[in-house]
Motif scaffolding. Structure first.
Motif, PDB file in Angstrom:
ATOM      1  N   CYS A  28      23.271   3.205   7.578  1.00 41.84           N
ATOM      2  CA  CYS A  28      23.960   2.093   7.881  1.00 41.84           C
ATOM      3  C   CYS A  28      23.336   0.893   8.059  1.00 41.84           C
ATOM      4  CB  CYS A  28      24.994   2.474   8.834  1.00 41.84           C
ATOM      5  SG  CYS A  28      26.465   3.762   8.687  1.00 41.84           S
ATOM      6  N   LEU A  29      22.209   0.965   8.617  1.00 44.48           N
ATOM      7  CA  LEU A  29      21.154  -0.178   9.062  1.00 44.48           C
ATOM      8  C   LEU A  29      20.513  -0.889   7.672  1.00 44.48           C
ATOM      9  CD1 LEU A  29      19.914   1.192  12.396  1.00 44.48           C
ATOM     10  CD2 LEU A  29      21.705  -0.450  12.173  1.00 44.48           C
ATOM     11  N   ASN A  30      20.220   0.193   6.863  1.00 51.21           N
ATOM     12  CA  ASN A  30      19.401  -0.179   5.805  1.00 51.21           C
ATOM     13  C   ASN A  30      19.922   0.720   4.270  1.00 51.21           C
ATOM     14  OD1 ASN A  30      17.363  -0.467   3.601  1.00 51.21           O
ATOM     15  ND2 ASN A  30      16.242  -1.458   5.329  1.00 51.21           N
ATOM     16  N   GLU A  31      20.417   0.053   3.430  1.00 48.22           N
ATOM     17  CA  GLU A  31      20.758   0.810   2.395  1.00 48.22           C
ATOM     18  C   GLU A  31      19.729   1.479   1.746  1.00 48.22           C
ATOM     19  OE1 GLU A  31      21.104  -2.909  -0.747  1.00 48.22           O
ATOM     20  OE2 GLU A  31      22.979  -1.915   0.150  1.00 48.22           O
ATOM     21  N   ASN A  32      18.656   1.233   1.816  1.00 48.93           N
ATOM     22  CA  ASN A  32      17.407   1.908   1.101  1.00 48.93           C
ATOM     23  C   ASN A  32      16.888   2.977   1.619  1.00 48.93           C
ATOM     24  OD1 ASN A  32      17.342  -0.281  -1.042  1.00 48.93           O
ATOM     25  ND2 ASN A  32      16.085  -1.350   0.451  1.00 48.93           N
ATOM     26  N   PHE A  33      17.690   3.484   2.882  1.00 42.79           N
ATOM     27  CA  PHE A  33      17.059   4.573   3.588  1.00 42.79           C
ATOM     28  C   PHE A  33      17.006   5.954   2.732  1.00 42.79           C
ATOM     29  CE2 PHE A  33      17.532   8.215   6.183  1.00 42.79           C
ATOM     30  CZ  PHE A  33      16.055   8.198   6.850  1.00 42.79           C
ATOM     31  N   LEU A  34      18.189   6.072   2.219  1.00 46.55           N
ATOM     32  CA  LEU A  34      18.458   7.262   1.262  1.00 46.55           C
ATOM     33  C   LEU A  34      18.545   7.153  -0.138  1.00 46.55           C
ATOM     34  CD1 LEU A  34      21.826   8.804   3.224  1.00 46.55           C
ATOM     35  CD2 LEU A  34      19.530   9.460   3.339  1.00 46.55           C
ATOM     36  N   SER A  35      17.764   6.253  -0.580  1.00 51.58           N
ATOM     37  CA  SER A  35      17.452   5.868  -1.979  1.00 51.58           C
ATOM     38  C   SER A  35      16.432   6.957  -2.473  1.00 51.58           C
ATOM     39  CB  SER A  35      16.561   4.636  -2.196  1.00 51.58           C
ATOM     40  OG  SER A  35      15.416   4.299  -1.662  1.00 51.58           O
ATOM     41  N   PRO A  36      16.499   7.257  -3.901  1.00 58.48           N
ATOM     42  CA  PRO A  36      15.689   8.119  -4.332  1.00 58.48           C
ATOM     43  C   PRO A  36      14.112   8.057  -3.991  1.00 58.48           C
ATOM     44  CG  PRO A  36      17.463   8.014  -5.859  1.00 58.48           C
ATOM     45  CD  PRO A  36      17.545   6.818  -4.714  1.00 58.48           C
ATOM     46  N   ARG A  37      13.668   6.782  -3.999  1.00 53.69           N
ATOM     47  CA  ARG A  37      12.337   6.493  -3.750  1.00 53.69           C
ATOM     48  C   ARG A  37      12.139   6.873  -2.283  1.00 53.69           C
ATOM     49  NH1 ARG A  37       8.724   3.224  -5.963  1.00 53.69           N
ATOM     50  NH2 ARG A  37       6.966   2.421  -4.282  1.00 53.69           N
ATOM     51  N   ASN A  38      12.818   6.377  -1.423  1.00 51.54           N
ATOM     52  CA  ASN A  38      12.570   6.752   0.220  1.00 51.54           C
ATOM     53  C   ASN A  38      12.338   8.206   0.510  1.00 51.54           C
ATOM     54  OD1 ASN A  38      11.854   5.460   2.723  1.00 51.54           O
ATOM     55  ND2 ASN A  38      13.587   6.431   3.178  1.00 51.54           N
ATOM     56  N   LEU A  39      13.600   8.751  -0.072  1.00 51.27           N
ATOM     57  CA  LEU A  39      13.725  10.229   0.179  1.00 51.27           C
ATOM     58  C   LEU A  39      12.351  11.109  -0.472  1.00 51.27           C
ATOM     59  CD1 LEU A  39      17.411  11.092  -0.174  1.00 51.27           C
ATOM     60  CD2 LEU A  39      16.047  10.786   2.013  1.00 51.27           C
ATOM     61  N   SER A  40      11.830  10.685  -1.752  1.00 48.76           N
ATOM     62  CA  SER A  40      11.007  11.193  -2.394  1.00 48.76           C
ATOM     63  C   SER A  40       9.641  11.058  -1.581  1.00 48.76           C
ATOM     64  CB  SER A  40      10.681  10.642  -3.744  1.00 48.76           C
ATOM     65  OG  SER A  40       9.524  11.228  -4.421  1.00 48.76           O
ATOM     66  N   VAL A  41       9.328   9.893  -0.973  1.00 43.78           N
ATOM     67  CA  VAL A  41       8.287   9.702  -0.313  1.00 43.78           C
ATOM     68  C   VAL A  41       8.275  10.398   1.048  1.00 43.78           C
ATOM     69  CG1 VAL A  41       7.211   7.678   1.284  1.00 43.78           C
ATOM     70  CG2 VAL A  41       7.896   7.103  -1.149  1.00 43.78           C
ATOM     71  N   LEU A  42       9.482  10.407   1.930  1.00 38.04           N
ATOM     72  CA  LEU A  42       9.784  11.069   2.737  1.00 38.04           C
ATOM     73  C   LEU A  42       9.293  12.722   2.771  1.00 38.04           C
ATOM     74  CD1 LEU A  42      10.806  11.428   5.784  1.00 38.04           C
ATOM     75  CD2 LEU A  42      13.176  11.841   5.078  1.00 38.04           C
ATOM     76  N   SER A  43       9.847  13.326   1.492  1.00 35.18           N
ATOM     77  CA  SER A  43       9.752  14.712   1.306  1.00 35.18           C
ATOM     78  C   SER A  43       7.968  15.121   1.139  1.00 35.18           C
ATOM     79  CB  SER A  43      10.506  15.081   0.045  1.00 35.18           C
ATOM     80  OG  SER A  43       9.791  14.522  -1.250  1.00 35.18           O
ATOM     81  N   VAL A  44       7.449  13.882   0.901  1.00 31.61           N
ATOM     82  CA  VAL A  44       5.786  14.279   0.692  1.00 31.61           C
ATOM     83  C   VAL A  44       5.217  13.922   2.212  1.00 31.61           C
ATOM     84  CG1 VAL A  44       3.741  13.747  -0.305  1.00 31.61           C
ATOM     85  CG2 VAL A  44       5.757  13.741  -1.749  1.00 31.61           C
ATOM     86  N   ASP A  45       5.644  12.747   2.709  1.00 32.83           N
ATOM     87  CA  ASP A  45       5.155  12.537   4.066  1.00 32.83           C
ATOM     88  C   ASP A  45       5.155  13.682   4.990  1.00 32.83           C
ATOM     89  OD1 ASP A  45       4.064  10.274   3.260  1.00 32.83           O
ATOM     90  OD2 ASP A  45       5.967   9.027   4.103  1.00 32.83           O
ATOM     91  N   ILE A  46       6.255  14.657   4.956  1.00 31.96           N
ATOM     92  CA  ILE A  46       6.469  15.693   5.948  1.00 31.96           C
ATOM     93  C   ILE A  46       5.382  16.722   5.914  1.00 31.96           C
ATOM     94  CG2 ILE A  46       9.021  14.983   6.084  1.00 31.96           C
ATOM     95  CD1 ILE A  46       9.293  17.637   4.529  1.00 31.96           C
TER      96      ILE A  46
END
Length: 385
Positions: A28-46
Motif C-alpha cells: 500500500c505504501l509502495n506499489e513496487n514492493f510485490l513486483s516480480p523484481r523485488n520479490l526475486s531479489v527478496l527470495s535470494v536475499d533471505i
C-alpha cells in the motif's frame, strides 16, 4: 480457540498473518514492493541469513544458544576466498574445506559444552571473538578478497531457472509429493488407532500449498525465474524438517529440549546429541556464509558481521522456535527471515533510515519472545493450580 492462544497451539498461523500484514502494508505504501523484481531479489536475499537460522533452530531446540554463527559464516567465506584466490585451489575443493571447517568448529563448541560443562553462551561468545579474529587475519590488510563472478560460489546466487516446463513441473512434483506423503501418514496412523489429521484438512493444505507454489513460480518467472539459491534453501529446510520429525535423532533432539534429566532416563545420549546440534549449526553457518559471500562476489567482514548473528537468531525466534527449547521447526527460519527481510526491503523502497528498521525488527522480536514466554508459562500455571 482461547485455550490454543494461551498454550501457543496456533502453530505458524500468527507468523503467517504477520507476514501477510507486512506485505499488504508495504504494498500500500509502495506499489513496487510485490513486483516480480523485488520479490526475486527478496527470495535470494533471505538465503544466507536463512541458512544460518536453520542451524540456530537446532541449537534452540535443546534450549541453548550459539553466538558464534555470524563469525563462523564470515570465516567460511574468508577461508574459501583465501584458498581459491590466494592459493589457487579449485573452487569446489575450497568450498568443501570451508564447510568442513564449520562442522569441525561446531564440534569443538559442542564438545566443550557437553564434556566440560562450560555454558554454551560462554563457549560460543569466545568463538565469536576468536573466529572473527581469524577471519580478519585471512582477509589480510585489504580486509576483502574478491573472487570470480563466473565461478561456482558466485553462481549460487546468480543462477536462475526460467523454463516453464521445469519450474511448473517442480511445483507440481512438490505438491503431489506432499499430498502422497500426507495421505500415507494418515493411513498408517488411522490403521494403528492413533490420532490423525482429517483427510479434508489434508486436501485443504495441499490446495494452499499448490496455490503458493504456482503463484511463486508465476511471479518469479516474470523476472528471471526461480533462483537456484531459493531452491537449495527450501531443500535444506525440507531435509532438516524430515530429520527432526521423522527420525530417532530428531526425536532425541526434541526430547532433550523438553528436559535433560528426562531425556537421559529415556536413553538419550545427551552428550552426543549436544555435540551434534552444534555441528549442524556450524555446518549451516558455513554454508550460509558462502551464500552471503556469493551475493557480493567477495569475502569481507560484512559477511561475518554481528547483524548476521542478530538476524539469524531473530528469524528463528520470530518464526516460532522457542528460546526455552523443545518447540519449533526449521520452517520457523523461513517464516522469520521472510519477515525480517521484508521489513528491510520495504524500508529500503520507502527510503527509511536503517535505524528505524532496527527498531521495528526489535519490536517484532520482543513481541515474539513475549508470546513464547506466555505459551511456556500457561502449562506451568495449570500444573500448579
Amino acid at each position: 480457540m482461547r485455550r490454543k492462544v494461551r498454550e501457543g497451539g496456533l502453530g505458524p498461523a500468527p507468523v503467517l498473518l504477520a507476514l501477510v500484514v507486512t506485505w499488504v502494508v508495504f504494498q500500500c505504501l509502495n506499489e513496487n514492493f510485490l513486483s516480480p523484481r523485488n520479490l526475486s531479489v527478496l527470495s535470494v536475499d533471505i538465503v544466507g541469513t536463512g541458512m544460518v537460522a536453520v542451524g540456530i533452530v537446532f541449537v534452540l531446540l535443546i534450549g541453548e544458544i550459539d553466538l558464534s554463527v555470524g563469525s563462523l559464516a564470515g570465516l567460511a567465506g574468508a577461508l574459501f576466498a583465501a584458498l581459491n584466490v590466494n592459493l589457487g585451489m579449485t573452487e569446489w575443493l575450497a568450498v568443501v574445506i570451508a564447510v568442513i571447517c564449520g562442522t569441525a568448529i561446531g564440534a569443538i563448541h559442542g564438545f566443550l559444552f557437553a564434556r566440560f560443562r562450560v555454558p554454551a553462551f560462554v563457549v560460543t561468545l569466545a568463538g565469536l571473538l576468536a573466529w572473527s579474529g581469524l577471519m580478519l587475519y585471512l582477509l589480510g590488510p585489504d580486509s576483502s578478497i574478491h573472487f570470480s563472478e563466473d565461478g561456482l560460489v558466485a553462481t549460487l546466487t546468480s543462477r536462475y531457472f526460467s523454463a516453464p516446463v521445469l519450474t511448473y513441473g517442480l511445483a507440481t512434483l512438490c505438491t503431489a509429493a506432499y499430498l502422497l506423503v500426507s495421505l500415507r501418514d494418515h493411513g498408517r496412523r488411522a490403521a494403528a488407532g492413533m490420532p490423525c489429521r482429517p483427510v479434508a484438512e489434508i486436501w485443504v493444505r495441499t490446495a494452499l500449498l499448490a496455490a503458493i507454489a504456482f503463484t511463486a513460480v508465476s511471479v518469479l518467472g516474470r523476472f528471471e525465474g526461480l533462483p537456484l539459491a531459493l531452491l537449495i534453501f527450501l531443500g535444506v529446510i525440507v531435509a532438516s524438517d524430515l530429520l527432526l520429525r521423522r527420525t530417532p535423532y530428531g526425536r532425541q533432539v526434541l526430547a532433550l529440549g523438553g528436559g535433560v534429566e528426562a531425556a537421559r532416563r529415556a536413553g538419550v545420549d545427551v552428550t552426543r546429541v549436544r555435540i551434534s546440534v552444534f555441528m549442524v549449526s556450524g555446518t549451516l553457518a558455513a554454508v550460509g556464509g558462502l551464500f552471503v559471500a556469493s551475493r557480493f562476489t567477495s569475502a569481507s567482514p560484512v559477511s561475518g558481521s554481528g547483524m548476521l548473528l542478530i538476524n539469524a537468531v531473530a528469524a528463528a525466534v520470530i518464526g516460532g522456535t522457542s528460546l526455552f527449547g523443545g518447540r519449533g521447526s526449521t520452517w520457523s527460519a523461513l517464516l522469520g527471515v521472510l519477515i525480517i527481510q521484508s521489513i528491510a526491503s520495504g524500508m529500503a523502497l520507502l527510503g527509511v533510515e536503517t535505524a528505524v528498521q532496527f527498531m521495528i525488527t526489535g519490536g517484532v522480536l520482543i513481541t515474539a519472545v513475549i508470546f513464547d514466554s506466555l505459551a511456556r508459562s500457561a502449562p506451568e500455571s495449570r500444573g500448579r493450580a
